[in-house]
Design an enzyme around this catalytic site. Structure first.
Site, PDB file in Angstrom:
ATOM      1  N   GLY A  10      15.692 -24.499  -4.530  1.00  0.00           N
ATOM      2  CA  GLY A  10      16.076 -23.106  -4.771  1.00  0.00           C
ATOM      3  C   GLY A  10      15.003 -22.170  -4.237  1.00  0.00           C
ATOM      4  CE1 TYR A  13      14.974 -10.502  -4.750  1.00  0.00           C
ATOM      5  CE2 TYR A  13      16.931 -11.892  -4.662  1.00  0.00           C
ATOM      6  CZ  TYR A  13      16.246 -10.750  -4.270  1.00  0.00           C
ATOM      7  OH  TYR A  13      16.815  -9.873  -3.393  1.00  0.00           O
ATOM      8  CB  SER A 132      16.792 -22.613 -13.600  1.00  0.00           C
ATOM      9  OG  SER A 132      16.851 -22.899 -12.238  1.00  0.00           O
ATOM     10  CG  LEU A 164       8.864 -13.902 -11.567  1.00  0.00           C
ATOM     11  CD1 LEU A 164       9.755 -12.792 -11.028  1.00  0.00           C
ATOM     12  CD2 LEU A 164       8.471 -14.789 -10.421  1.00  0.00           C
ATOM     13  CB  ALA A 226      17.047 -11.736 -26.499  1.00  0.00           C
ATOM     14  CB  CYS A 277      17.156 -12.296 -16.011  1.00  0.00           C
ATOM     15  SG  CYS A 277      16.665 -13.295 -14.605  1.00  0.00           S
ATOM     16  CG  PHE A 278      17.057  -8.046 -19.219  1.00  0.00           C
ATOM     17  CD1 PHE A 278      16.122  -9.060 -19.143  1.00  0.00           C
ATOM     18  CD2 PHE A 278      16.595  -6.733 -19.283  1.00  0.00           C
ATOM     19  CE1 PHE A 278      14.755  -8.784 -19.125  1.00  0.00           C
ATOM     20  CE2 PHE A 278      15.239  -6.451 -19.275  1.00  0.00           C
ATOM     21  CZ  PHE A 278      14.330  -7.473 -19.186  1.00  0.00           C
ATOM     22  CD  GLN A 279      25.949  -8.123 -18.454  1.00  0.00           C
ATOM     23  OE1 GLN A 279      25.654  -6.950 -18.508  1.00  0.00           O
ATOM     24  NE2 GLN A 279      27.062  -8.539 -17.910  1.00  0.00           N
ATOM     25  NE  ARG A 443      16.955   3.394 -13.000  1.00  0.00           N
ATOM     26  CZ  ARG A 443      17.059   2.163 -13.461  1.00  0.00           C
ATOM     27  NH1 ARG A 443      16.256   1.733 -14.417  1.00  0.00           N
ATOM     28  NH2 ARG A 443      17.991   1.367 -13.003  1.00  0.00           N
TER      29      ARG A 443
HETATM   30  N1  LIG Z   1      15.130 -13.297 -10.733  1.00  0.00           N
HETATM   31  C1  LIG Z   1      14.264 -13.219 -11.723  1.00  0.00           C
HETATM   32  O1  LIG Z   1      13.583 -12.217 -11.909  1.00  0.00           O
HETATM   33  C2  LIG Z   1      14.071 -14.380 -12.658  1.00  0.00           C
HETATM   34  C3  LIG Z   1      12.968 -14.387 -13.520  1.00  0.00           C
HETATM   35  C4  LIG Z   1      12.788 -15.474 -14.353  1.00  0.00           C
HETATM   36  C5  LIG Z   1      13.694 -16.519 -14.344  1.00  0.00           C
HETATM   37  N2  LIG Z   1      14.775 -16.491 -13.506  1.00  0.00           N
HETATM   38  C6  LIG Z   1      15.677 -17.642 -13.492  1.00  0.00           C
HETATM   39  O2  LIG Z   1      15.374 -18.449 -12.357  1.00  0.00           O
HETATM   40  C7  LIG Z   1      16.571 -19.055 -11.837  1.00  0.00           C
HETATM   41  C8  LIG Z   1      16.729 -18.709 -10.369  1.00  0.00           C
HETATM   42  O3  LIG Z   1      16.865 -17.296 -10.252  1.00  0.00           O
HETATM   43  P1  LIG Z   1      16.766 -16.571  -8.853  1.00  0.00           P
HETATM   44  O4  LIG Z   1      16.774 -15.115  -9.152  1.00  0.00           O
HETATM   45  O5  LIG Z   1      15.654 -17.140  -8.063  1.00  0.00           O
HETATM   46  O6  LIG Z   1      18.162 -17.022  -8.204  1.00  0.00           O
HETATM   47  P2  LIG Z   1      18.619 -16.901  -6.679  1.00  0.00           P
HETATM   48  O7  LIG Z   1      20.089 -16.842  -6.700  1.00  0.00           O
HETATM   49  O8  LIG Z   1      17.813 -15.814  -6.007  1.00  0.00           O
HETATM   50  O9  LIG Z   1      18.150 -18.282  -6.014  1.00  0.00           O
HETATM   51  C9  LIG Z   1      18.708 -19.516  -6.308  1.00  0.00           C
HETATM   52  C10 LIG Z   1      18.772 -20.316  -5.020  1.00  0.00           C
HETATM   53  O10 LIG Z   1      19.143 -21.651  -5.341  1.00  0.00           O
HETATM   54  C11 LIG Z   1      19.902 -22.171  -4.254  1.00  0.00           C
HETATM   55  N3  LIG Z   1      20.656 -23.364  -4.664  1.00  0.00           N
HETATM   56  C12 LIG Z   1      21.691 -23.447  -5.560  1.00  0.00           C
HETATM   57  N4  LIG Z   1      22.092 -24.720  -5.687  1.00  0.00           N
HETATM   58  C13 LIG Z   1      21.314 -25.469  -4.878  1.00  0.00           C
HETATM   59  C14 LIG Z   1      21.249 -26.857  -4.585  1.00  0.00           C
HETATM   60  N5  LIG Z   1      22.070 -27.730  -5.188  1.00  0.00           N
HETATM   61  N6  LIG Z   1      20.345 -27.288  -3.688  1.00  0.00           N
HETATM   62  C15 LIG Z   1      19.501 -26.413  -3.081  1.00  0.00           C
HETATM   63  N7  LIG Z   1      19.511 -25.080  -3.316  1.00  0.00           N
HETATM   64  C16 LIG Z   1      20.401 -24.607  -4.216  1.00  0.00           C
HETATM   65  C17 LIG Z   1      20.765 -21.020  -3.847  1.00  0.00           C
HETATM   66  O11 LIG Z   1      21.238 -21.173  -2.529  1.00  0.00           O
HETATM   67  C18 LIG Z   1      19.800 -19.830  -4.008  1.00  0.00           C
HETATM   68  O12 LIG Z   1      19.152 -19.510  -2.780  1.00  0.00           O
HETATM   69  C19 LIG Z   1      17.701 -18.569 -12.713  1.00  0.00           C
HETATM   70  O13 LIG Z   1      17.930 -19.516 -13.724  1.00  0.00           O
HETATM   71  C20 LIG Z   1      17.138 -17.297 -13.345  1.00  0.00           C
HETATM   72  O14 LIG Z   1      17.707 -17.028 -14.595  1.00  0.00           O
HETATM   73  C21 LIG Z   1      14.956 -15.448 -12.657  1.00  0.00           C
END
Ligand SMILES: NC(=O)c1ccc[n+]([C@@H]2O[C@H](COP(=O)([O-])OP(=O)(O)OC[C@H]3O[C@@H](n4cnc5c(N)ncnc54)[C@H](O)[C@@H]3O)[C@@H](O)[C@H]2O)c1
Length: 475
Positions: A10, A13, A132, A164, A226, A277-279, A443
């Site tokens: 993955g 972000y 995740s 983060l 939350a 994330c929040f929702q 804002r």
């Molecule tokens: N965005 C944030 O600020 C944040 C902060 C903390 C935690 N999280 C958590 O982190 C996790 C990821 O969030 P994100 O924002 O990075 O998501 P994102 O959608 O930006 O990235 C996820 C990536 O995973 C890839 N992916 C999905 N299935 C795959 C597979 N089987 N093999 C390889 N790649 C695969 C997708 O193509 C995508 O690029 C989520 O569970 C989210 O809740 C996010």
């Protein structure tokens, strides 16, 4: 066993920035970030660092330092899994859109696919790290998949949720308030925890690395989100009362924030929280509480979402009612589309929902955001399925220049708190708008005095408009 190879599944972000920082701080570890999305990986490998798929201040510098040295982005998932002693799962866990738990539960299909792939490919022992955000007790599902389909390989599952915040990700990763690592309480579990502690302790002080059992770690992440969202909804609930009573929500926030038990952060009233994330995480918490029959707990947290939806809707409604109860055919300029400043992420952004409501009222929306691409804005509206793609393209025009977006508009709505909006030539904007010229500051970032002096009718969340106050005073 000292970890020498890390794989992260993955490259989003979370996966991209977290692994870039691990690689930067641990030059002896080879870090490979893999994704099935070829376009995304190509963007991570782009020579021009302004083309990275994630915009975060400072990220380009970190990538520049580590990429090609010990940080790699690739689509060869199997190869990276095989090579690694430690595998982070950082794939998306969106809200389910079908079947049982639809609209509430986290969709774990991507997580399960990763677990199955790890099980199929692995030939040596692995530590699998949940990065995740996952429902409490997911580790047991991952463990069961790994143990029942593996090739006699030992797996240890750790939970290491990411705290983060987008927009300050690099700062947060360089100096985290805490790193949380949950693992099994067995000797093997403790050894695995120590391996991950050793990675982080290369730059994070030991006292900031917290170790717990897996379930506490999984649940702590949902709880943190939350609580943060609840603070936003709490101050937003009061913002509406402020507007009715003549109190100013910023003054109230300052007064309560000076109480050390409450603290000043996350008390800024706004058009509502967004982000991926929040929702999603609160809905997930609500769903989990319901599955245990804890209906009062579920209802309590659900109210945070209900309040947030109300805040977005009431912002749009206020634009319509202030513009003489119709925005049909009127140009409304949107400054900002990202869910917050310093990110190009638009997931669940308040702007999308406000735009959707105003398009229902036949407004002509003219949007500008310093970092969000035109196609992303259309994709965000199309995703709601409220109207056809063609209709969305007719209703929304996207501009590369903020002054063009605001030209001939009846109103400007500020949807994201980008710093540059404060610095604009507001006289120029005023001169080129329809009169009366309205600003709806979702804002609370603009200089009210300056705007009023220029002639704008200025509305800020949590503060009654001047005219409204005067009307009340005369009664
Ligand atoms: N965005 C944030 O600020 C944040 C902060 C903390 C935690 N999280 C958590 O982190 C996790 C990821 O969030 P994100 O924002 O990075 O998501 P994102 O959608 O930006 O990235 C996820 C990536 O995973 C890839 N992916 C999905 N299935 C795959 C597979 N089987 N093999 C390889 N790649 C695969 C997708 O193509 C995508 O690029 C989520 O569970 C989210 O809740 C996010």
């Amino acid at each position: 066993m000292a970890v020498k190879h890390i794989c992260c599944i993955g490259a989003g972000y979370v996966g991209g920035p977290t692994m870039a920082v691990i690689a930067q701080k641990c030059p002896d570890i080879k870090v490979t970030v893999v994704d099935i999305n070829e376009k995304r990986i190509a963007a991570w490998n782009h020579e021009d660092l302004s083309k990275l798929p994630v915009y975060e201040p400072g990220l380009d510098e970190v990538v520049k330092e580590a990429r090609g040295r010990n940080l790699f982005f690739s689509t060869e998932v199997d190869k990276a899994i095989e090579e690694a002693e430690m595998i982070f799962i950082s794939v998306n866990t969106p809200t389910k859109t079908y079947g049982k738990g639809k609209g509430m539960a986290a969709d774990l299909k991507y997580i399960e696919l990763c677990a199955r792939q790890i099980a199929r490919v692995s030939k040596s022992d692995k530590i699998v790290v949940e990065k995740s955000t996952l429902p409490v007790r997911t580790a047991s599902a991952i463990k069961s998949i790994l143990e029942n389909t593996g090739n006699n390989v030992n797996f240890q599952i750790l939970s290491n949720p990411e705290f983060l915040a987008e927009g300050t990700a690099i700062q947060d990763l360089h100096a985290p308030d805490r790193v949380l690592i949950g693992g099994e309480t067995s000797a093997e579990g403790e050894r695995a925890i120590q391996e991950l502690v050793d990675v982080y302790s290369q730059w994070v002080p030991k006292e900031n690395i917290l170790t717990t059992n897996v379930w506490s770690s999984e649940l702590s992440k949902l709880t943190a989100n939350a609580f943060l969202a609840q603070r936003v909804s709490s101050i937003n609930a009061l913002s509406e009362l402020c507007e009715k009573t003549g109190a100013d929500v910023n003054e109230v926030a300052k007064a309560i924030g000076m109480d050390s038990r409450i603290g000043p952060k996350f008390l800024k009233s706004s058009v509502g929280f967004g982000g991926s994330c929040f929702q999603k995480d609160i809905l997930n918490l609500v769903y989990i509480a319901k599955t245990y029959g804890l209906n009062e707990v579920a209802d309590y947290w659900e109210q945070v979402i209900i309040m947030n939806d109300h805040q977005k809707r009431r912002f749009a409604n206020n634009i319509v009612s202030t513009l003489y109860n119709t925005v049909s055919g009127k140009k409304i300029a949107f400054l900002g589309w990202a869910f917050k400043k310093d990110t190009n992420d638009t997931r669940e952004s308040a702007a999308i929902y406000v735009a959707d409501d105003l398009l229902n009222e036949q407004a002509q929306i003219a949007a500008f955001d310093p970092k969000v691409e035109e196609e992303q804005m259309y994709a965000d509206l199309d995703y709601l399925n409220t109207r056809s793609s063609d209709e969305n393209r007719k209703g929304l025009s996207v501009f590369k220049d903020p002054y063009e977006a605001c030209k001939d508009a009846h109103a400007v709505a500020v949807l994201t708190e980008w710093e540059e909006f404060k610095e604009y030539d507001w006289k120029r904007i005023y001169d080129n708008m329809q009169k009366p010229a309205f600003v709806f500051d979702g804002r609370g970032i603009l200089d009210k005095k300056l705007l009023n002096n220029l002639g704008f009718v200025y509305y800020r969340i949590g503060e009654g408009a001047q005219e409204a106050m005067e009307v009340q005073a005369s009664h």
